[in-house]
Design a protein around this motif. Structure first.
Motif, mmCIF file in Angstrom:
data_model
loop_
_atom_site.group_PDB
_atom_site.id
_atom_site.type_symbol
_atom_site.label_atom_id
_atom_site.label_comp_id
_atom_site.label_asym_id
_atom_site.label_seq_id
_atom_site.Cartn_x
_atom_site.Cartn_y
_atom_site.Cartn_z
ATOM 1 N N HIS A 1 7.087 -5.883 7.452
ATOM 2 C CA HIS A 1 5.751 -4.840 7.877
ATOM 3 C C HIS A 1 6.058 -3.586 7.232
ATOM 4 C CE1 HIS A 1 8.818 -3.583 10.711
ATOM 5 N NE2 HIS A 1 8.463 -2.437 10.646
ATOM 6 N N ASN A 2 5.136 -2.669 7.161
ATOM 7 C CA ASN A 2 5.121 -1.292 6.348
ATOM 8 C C ASN A 2 5.094 -1.546 5.033
ATOM 9 O OD1 ASN A 2 5.065 0.164 8.997
ATOM 10 N ND2 ASN A 2 7.345 0.061 9.020
ATOM 11 N N GLU A 3 5.126 -2.753 4.440
ATOM 12 C CA GLU A 3 4.871 -2.634 2.830
ATOM 13 C C GLU A 3 3.475 -2.203 2.604
ATOM 14 O OE1 GLU A 3 7.407 -6.271 4.123
ATOM 15 O OE2 GLU A 3 5.446 -5.405 4.934
ATOM 16 N N PRO A 4 3.562 -1.390 1.355
ATOM 17 C CA PRO A 4 2.513 -0.473 0.979
ATOM 18 C C PRO A 4 1.160 -1.399 0.582
ATOM 19 C CG PRO A 4 4.321 0.446 -0.130
ATOM 20 C CD PRO A 4 4.765 -0.763 0.800
ATOM 21 N N LEU A 5 0.091 -1.423 0.907
ATOM 22 C CA LEU A 5 -1.078 -2.087 0.377
ATOM 23 C C LEU A 5 -1.897 -1.384 -0.411
ATOM 24 C CD1 LEU A 5 -2.933 -4.348 1.260
ATOM 25 C CD2 LEU A 5 -3.918 -3.017 3.257
ATOM 26 N N LEU A 6 -2.108 -2.171 -1.568
ATOM 27 C CA LEU A 6 -2.679 -1.489 -2.932
ATOM 28 C C LEU A 6 -4.007 -2.243 -2.973
ATOM 29 C CD1 LEU A 6 0.589 -1.712 -3.694
ATOM 30 C CD2 LEU A 6 -0.295 0.021 -5.312
ATOM 31 N N ARG A 7 -5.139 -1.325 -3.311
ATOM 32 C CA ARG A 7 -6.590 -1.739 -3.708
ATOM 33 C C ARG A 7 -6.722 -1.294 -4.776
ATOM 34 N NH1 ARG A 7 -12.203 -0.302 -0.494
ATOM 35 N NH2 ARG A 7 -13.609 -1.782 -1.497
ATOM 36 N N ASP A 8 -6.996 -2.110 -6.161
ATOM 37 C CA ASP A 8 -7.625 -1.783 -7.218
ATOM 38 C C ASP A 8 -6.419 -0.726 -7.709
ATOM 39 O OD1 ASP A 8 -9.736 -3.543 -7.019
ATOM 40 O OD2 ASP A 8 -10.900 -1.883 -6.397
ATOM 41 N N GLY A 9 -5.217 -0.969 -7.546
ATOM 42 C CA GLY A 9 -3.910 -0.118 -8.011
ATOM 43 C C GLY A 9 -3.809 1.114 -7.287
ATOM 44 N N ARG B 1 -9.265 -5.897 -5.766
ATOM 45 C CA ARG B 1 -8.197 -6.489 -6.355
ATOM 46 C C ARG B 1 -6.964 -5.966 -5.429
ATOM 47 N NH1 ARG B 1 -4.344 -4.150 -10.004
ATOM 48 N NH2 ARG B 1 -5.751 -2.872 -10.580
ATOM 49 N N TRP B 2 -6.248 -6.766 -4.674
ATOM 50 C CA TRP B 2 -5.432 -6.332 -3.709
ATOM 51 C C TRP B 2 -4.048 -6.863 -4.088
ATOM 52 C CZ3 TRP B 2 -6.580 -3.132 0.169
ATOM 53 C CH2 TRP B 2 -8.066 -3.097 0.565
ATOM 54 N N GLU B 3 -2.884 -5.716 -3.803
ATOM 55 C CA GLU B 3 -1.694 -6.142 -4.256
ATOM 56 C C GLU B 3 -0.699 -5.566 -2.890
ATOM 57 O OE1 GLU B 3 -0.764 -5.171 -8.870
ATOM 58 O OE2 GLU B 3 -1.855 -3.755 -7.693
ATOM 59 N N VAL B 4 0.469 -6.178 -2.626
ATOM 60 C CA VAL B 4 1.539 -5.679 -1.775
ATOM 61 C C VAL B 4 2.641 -5.236 -2.405
ATOM 62 C CG1 VAL B 4 2.736 -6.228 0.350
ATOM 63 C CG2 VAL B 4 0.475 -6.817 -0.130
ATOM 64 N N ASP B 5 3.277 -4.228 -2.197
ATOM 65 C CA ASP B 5 4.277 -3.728 -2.806
ATOM 66 C C ASP B 5 5.502 -3.896 -1.866
ATOM 67 O OD1 ASP B 5 6.661 -1.959 -3.694
ATOM 68 O OD2 ASP B 5 5.509 -0.274 -3.812
ATOM 69 N N ALA C 1 9.369 1.815 -0.826
ATOM 70 C CA ALA C 1 8.248 1.538 -0.987
ATOM 71 C C ALA C 1 7.435 1.971 0.464
ATOM 72 C CB ALA C 1 7.959 -0.067 -1.073
ATOM 73 N N MET C 2 7.936 1.842 1.533
ATOM 74 C CA MET C 2 7.462 2.342 2.604
ATOM 75 C C MET C 2 7.015 3.959 2.650
ATOM 76 S SD MET C 2 8.928 1.778 6.499
ATOM 77 C CE MET C 2 10.273 2.782 6.192
ATOM 78 N N ALA C 3 8.097 4.635 2.260
ATOM 79 C CA ALA C 3 7.960 6.017 2.116
ATOM 80 C C ALA C 3 6.715 6.233 1.113
ATOM 81 C CB ALA C 3 9.125 6.573 1.597
ATOM 82 N N ARG C 4 6.399 5.646 0.157
ATOM 83 C CA ARG C 4 5.074 6.107 -0.621
ATOM 84 C C ARG C 4 4.002 5.627 0.467
ATOM 85 N NH1 ARG C 4 8.366 4.055 -4.771
ATOM 86 N NH2 ARG C 4 7.998 2.030 -4.420
ATOM 87 N N ALA C 5 4.116 4.648 1.025
ATOM 88 C CA ALA C 5 2.747 4.111 1.932
ATOM 89 C C ALA C 5 2.520 5.464 2.898
ATOM 90 C CB ALA C 5 2.854 2.912 2.438
ATOM 91 N N VAL D 1 -3.673 2.169 -0.323
ATOM 92 C CA VAL D 1 -4.642 2.794 0.561
ATOM 93 C C VAL D 1 -4.128 2.500 2.120
ATOM 94 C CG1 VAL D 1 -6.775 2.103 -0.875
ATOM 95 C CG2 VAL D 1 -5.609 0.302 0.578
ATOM 96 N N GLY D 2 -2.928 2.012 2.233
ATOM 97 C CA GLY D 2 -2.607 1.573 3.555
ATOM 98 C C GLY D 2 -1.160 1.021 3.382
ATOM 99 N N HIS D 3 -0.875 0.276 4.684
ATOM 100 C CA HIS D 3 0.410 -0.521 4.866
ATOM 101 C C HIS D 3 -0.051 -1.536 5.450
ATOM 102 C CE1 HIS D 3 0.923 2.414 7.920
ATOM 103 N NE2 HIS D 3 1.450 1.465 8.643
ATOM 104 N N LEU D 4 1.063 -2.895 5.556
ATOM 105 C CA LEU D 4 0.872 -3.694 6.451
ATOM 106 C C LEU D 4 1.297 -3.467 7.830
ATOM 107 C CD1 LEU D 4 2.185 -6.595 4.144
ATOM 108 C CD2 LEU D 4 -0.568 -5.852 4.485
ATOM 109 N N SER D 5 0.663 -3.942 8.725
ATOM 110 C CA SER D 5 1.096 -3.628 10.304
ATOM 111 C C SER D 5 2.048 -4.480 10.576
ATOM 112 C CB SER D 5 0.013 -3.340 11.012
ATOM 113 O OG SER D 5 -1.008 -4.524 10.988
ATOM 114 N N SER D 6 2.050 -5.726 10.061
ATOM 115 C CA SER D 6 2.866 -6.825 10.422
ATOM 116 C C SER D 6 3.086 -8.052 9.456
ATOM 117 C CB SER D 6 2.613 -7.581 11.802
ATOM 118 O OG SER D 6 1.631 -8.332 11.601
ATOM 119 N N GLY D 7 3.837 -8.608 9.340
ATOM 120 C CA GLY D 7 4.181 -9.690 8.156
ATOM 121 C C GLY D 7 5.068 -10.899 8.641
ATOM 122 N N ALA D 8 4.831 -11.976 8.039
ATOM 123 C CA ALA D 8 5.527 -13.062 8.466
ATOM 124 C C ALA D 8 5.454 -14.237 7.328
ATOM 125 C CB ALA D 8 5.412 -13.615 9.624
ATOM 126 N N TYR D 9 6.084 -15.172 7.576
ATOM 127 C CA TYR D 9 5.871 -16.267 6.260
ATOM 128 C C TYR D 9 5.130 -17.375 6.942
ATOM 129 C CZ TYR D 9 6.523 -19.066 2.013
ATOM 130 O OH TYR D 9 6.218 -19.735 1.074
#
Length: 812
Positions: free
Chosen positions: A737-745, A783-787, A110-114, A748-756
């Motif tokens: 972090h680095n999960e792909p970020l999708l806008r309207d499918g 419409r936003w999604e995270v891979d 997934a990160m590779a795609r981003a 468009v980028g990736h998450l720079s950081s993430g946590a619960y």
């Protein structure tokens, strides 16, 4: 015989693939007077026996950018130089034997795609179709990268050297560097012993590309280059009739990789416990180390089961050669702290061939421009702390880090070796209360606290780990009651002298002309408006300030300050180890402070963003009213001699208030709920301060400071992208972090950081969204999604903090 000049613009020490790449790229930029000195023959240290695997995907976007550049470069070198590099895009397969490894490689895919890398997740049957000789027993999934390749390491280096020579570089073999002449923080020349005797080259710059000898060459030049050689094993089979070209195969669960070359099969290994070697002998040249079949046997047994043709073919070559490794498995690149003209490119952790092209390009551009071409924080030599050059530490640490290349890269995984080097004044107190420690920059830090009867250790997973409910409880205490955690590892730099105010005003985006006792949140900016450091600065007196930095970047931030001193009448002192720091945070923090100190902690006397000196118990402290968790609270600075007493006083007084000890995982959960940026992830030297959403911390009305013009230009031109906060609508998936970020499918980028976000009840991420010509309302209406490991999870986006957006709680 190569005639050497008495003077050069730059002298490169070491003629492996990295040194040749640096010479190639400097001459490509038009540099003249480039000299490369090699103690024996080119490639004779590590390069000649490297496996030559050339992969695109690395752990971060910029490391992937460099790896992709290497591939593209090697593909064209033969046409440029006439030397065959053996480079072929044969593809690569990584096979997973466990569900945890499947999660890891699918997240990597997934990160590779981003990052714009071509990748496929494939089934066991699809693996078998691409690699028919593989025993698929236990294989659960794989990933395939069609454009990965392999090449001839020695010829790649020689082609780079030829390209450099064609543009005027002087490359001298059989010429050993014996010393350096220095004046202050500059090397002024290089001493050498060549075929015709000793000599000296005056120079403007030096680059340490000495590979196995990098640590020793660094010490001669007065810089710290922490690396240690380890034995690295591979075997080559007898020729196998009819063996066709196959993708490079990696089976990390069995510590193995496989490569087909000239009808033979190579098996290499990254065994869990490696054998340190060295220091390297002065006469080492195209040498191999003694065989140790017993050390390799268990991996070979798994390999002949996994690829049966290997067992049937017989072994033609058993090879054992040294490669250099670093404490964190990232190579060292950049301008060395403490020196103004000594550069480093060394310690490539068995990925020197795939890294050399990009590393040489990036370093050459950095040397040309005087600033990084993009974020290189992962590999910047300024991250290497002085103690890490200790030989005993290095041998202990790299015996583990070699094996970690193929180990499960679980989130929050802690290194097990070389621990306990740096301990805060509260270490024993925290350990008694069930602290589970992690390590950062050598510091032992309480990451979470085990409950009575619970194992005080990590049990790693890509799913919810054992500490998940513990961190939830710790955050609940901070959000609803009072919690306390140790911040002693954060860097503390005293900046003092008659010019302290003007000096810091030149470096900081915010205004440093503030009253004594004022705390200022600010950034050090570069001329492009990128963020070099994210700090708080407290004015201690008319002539003294305290700059507080992240633990990992303390040396880098101090180095940035020192490199900009000029003629300023300022002294910079690292006082990190001299003070312990306890953070007391939560709605009941004021109640606790009243129990341990007669100080006035009211908003009137001690508003948010101010410091006061107080009595605490029977000792003294400084109380800084500031927060990285978004709650009312104080960071208490305590001289090391009084730190233990202060902890005991606070802990005893807090029992009736439900005081809870907390760790760094809680702090990360709290800060991401509040959308506080994390340096190195959310903000780096290539992230513009305005696009990071930190314009409030920049005061362009004050006199000129570094980055001011870039801030004004960006204000006029408008933002290209904007930092947003994201909350997954499904509470189950986890973000790192680095999960792909999708806008309207569309990605468009990736998450720079993430946590619960335990208080918000779902995983939270931060990331940049392209926004040229758009309003915030336009972004939020999308419409936003995270891979997450190949699964698109809907997310809610926000431009304001999802927790306490107006910041009322810190001002309670």
């Amino acid at each position: 015989m190569t005639a050497l000049p008495d003077k050069a613009r730059v002298v490169i020490v070491g003629g492996g693939v990295v040194g040749c790449s640096v010479a190639y790229h400097l001459t490509k930029l038009g540099w003249k007077d480039v000299v490369l000195l090699e103690r024996k023959q080119l490639t004779s240290g590590t390069t000649w026996h490297a496996a030559g695997l050339i992969a695109q995907l690395r752990a971060t976007a910029n490391m992937t950018r460099l790896a992709k550049y290497s591939q593209e470069l090697y593909g064209g070198l033969e046409a440029e130089t006439g030397l065959a590099t053996g480079f072929r895009r044969v593809g690569s397969i990584t096979a997973a034997l466990t569900q945890e490894r499947r999660e890891e490689i699918f997240r990597s895919a997934a990160m590779a795609r981003a990052f714009g890398v071509e990748v496929e997740e494939i089934t066991p049957d699809e693996i078998g179709a691409r690699y028919p000789h593989l025993n698929l027993d236990g294989v659960v999934a794989g990933v395939y990268l069609a454009r990965d390749g392999q090449g001839d390491p020695g010829n790649i280096a020689l082609a780079l050297a030829k390209g450099a020579r064609q543009r005027g570089a002087v490359i001298a073999e059989q010429t050993a560097v014996t010393g350096f002449s220095r004046a202050g923080q500059r090397v002024t020349g290089v001493d050498y012993a060549g075929p015709e005797g000793p000599g000296h080259i005056a120079c403007d710059m030096v680059v340490n590309c000495a590979g196995l000898w990098g640590r020793e060459v660094g010490r001669m030049a007065g810089v710290n280059v922490p690396l240690q050689a380890c034995e690295h094993f591979y075997i080559v089979s007898e020729p196998i009739a009819g063996l066709e070209q196959l993708p490079v195969l990696r089976v990390p669960d069995e510590c193995a990789y496989y490569k087909v070359d000239a009808g033979k099969l190579m098996l290499g290994a990254f065994e869990p416990k490696a054998k340190p070697w060295g220091p390297p002998r002065p006469d080492f040249e195209f040498d191999q180390l003694p065989d140790d079949f017993d050390h390799f046997e268990s991996i070979l047994e798994m390999a002949v089961n996994r690829v049966p043709i290997l067992g049937a073919a017989g072994i033609h070559t058993f090879f054992n050669g040294p490669e250099s490794f670093t404490p964190d498995n990232a190579y060292h690149l950049g301008l060395a702290p403490g020196m103004d003209n000594v550069w480093v490119a060394a310690g490539f952790n068995s990925i020197g061939i795939q890294s050399a092209g990009g590393a040489g390009m990036a370093l050459a551009q950095w040397m040309q421009d005087g600033e990084k071409p993009f974020d290189l924080g992962d590999v910047d030599i300024a991250r290497a702390h002085p103690f890490q050059g200790n030989q005993r530490y290095l041998r202990a640490r790299v015996s583990e880090t070699l094996g970690l290349l193929y180990a499960d890269h679980f989130p929050y995984r802690q290194k097990a070796s070389a621990r306990g080097v740096r301990r805060t004044p509260f270490h024993a107190h925290l350990a008694e209360q069930g602290a589970v420690f992690g390590e950062l920059a050598g510091w032992e830090r309480a990451n979470w606290f085990a409950q009575p009867g619970q194992a005080a250790e990590y049990a790693y997973s890509w799913q919810r780990q054992a500490f998940f409910p513990n961190v939830a409880a710790e955050l609940a205490a901070v959000r609803t009651g009072v919690g306390m955690y140790d911040m002693s590892s954060f860097g503390k730099l005293r900046v003092e002298g008659p010019d302290a105010e003007s000096f810091l005003n030149h470096l900081c985006g915010a205004d440093m002309a503030v009253p004594v006792g004022k705390i200022v949140y600010t950034q050090f900016l570069n001329p492009k408006g990128g963020i070099e450091a994210d700090v708080t600065v407290t004015r201690l007196s008319e002539t003294a300030y305290l700059v507080v930095t992240p633990a990992a970047t303390r040396l880098a931030d101090e180095t940035w300050l020192r490199r900009h001193l000029g003629e300023s009448r300022v002294v910079i002192t690292d006082v990190t180890a001299g003070e312990g720091v306890l953070a007391v945070m939560g709605p009941r923090a004021r109640d606790l402070m009243a129990l341990v100190s007669p100080g006035d902690f009211s908003n009137a006397a001690n508003p948010f963003g101010t410091m006061q000196e107080i009595e605490l118990g029977m000792g003294l402290a400084r109380a800084h009213r500031v927060s990285y968790v978004g709650e009312l609270g104080w960071e208490l600075y305590l001289s090391a001699d009084m730190a233990g007493h202060a902890f005991e006083t606070l802990w005893e007084a807090g029992q009736d208030l439900g005081l809870k000890l907390c760790g760094m995982h809680m702090m990360d959960s709290a800060r991401i709920e509040k959308a506080f940026r994390h340096f190195g992830h959310d903000i780096t030297c290539e992230d513009h301060v305005l696009e990071a959403g930190l314009g409030f911390a920049v005061k362009t009305a004050k006199p000129a400071f570094i980055g001011r013009d870039a801030v004004l230009r960006k204000k006029e031109a408008g933002l290209e992208r904007r930092m947003l906060q994201f909350r997954l609508t499904d509470p189950e998936p986890l973000l790192y972090h680095n999960e792909p970020l999708l806008r309207d499918g569309q990605i468009v980028g990736h998450l720079s950081s993430g946590a619960y976000g335990h208080h918000l009840g779902a995983a939270i991420g931060m990331g940049y969204a392209p926004c040229r010509g758009e309003t915030v309302a336009d972004l939020l209406a999308s419409r936003w999604e995270v891979d997450v490991a190949g699964v698109r999870v809907p997310a809610v986006a926000s431009a304001r903090p999802m927790y306490d957006p107006d910041g009322d709680r810190v001002r309670m």
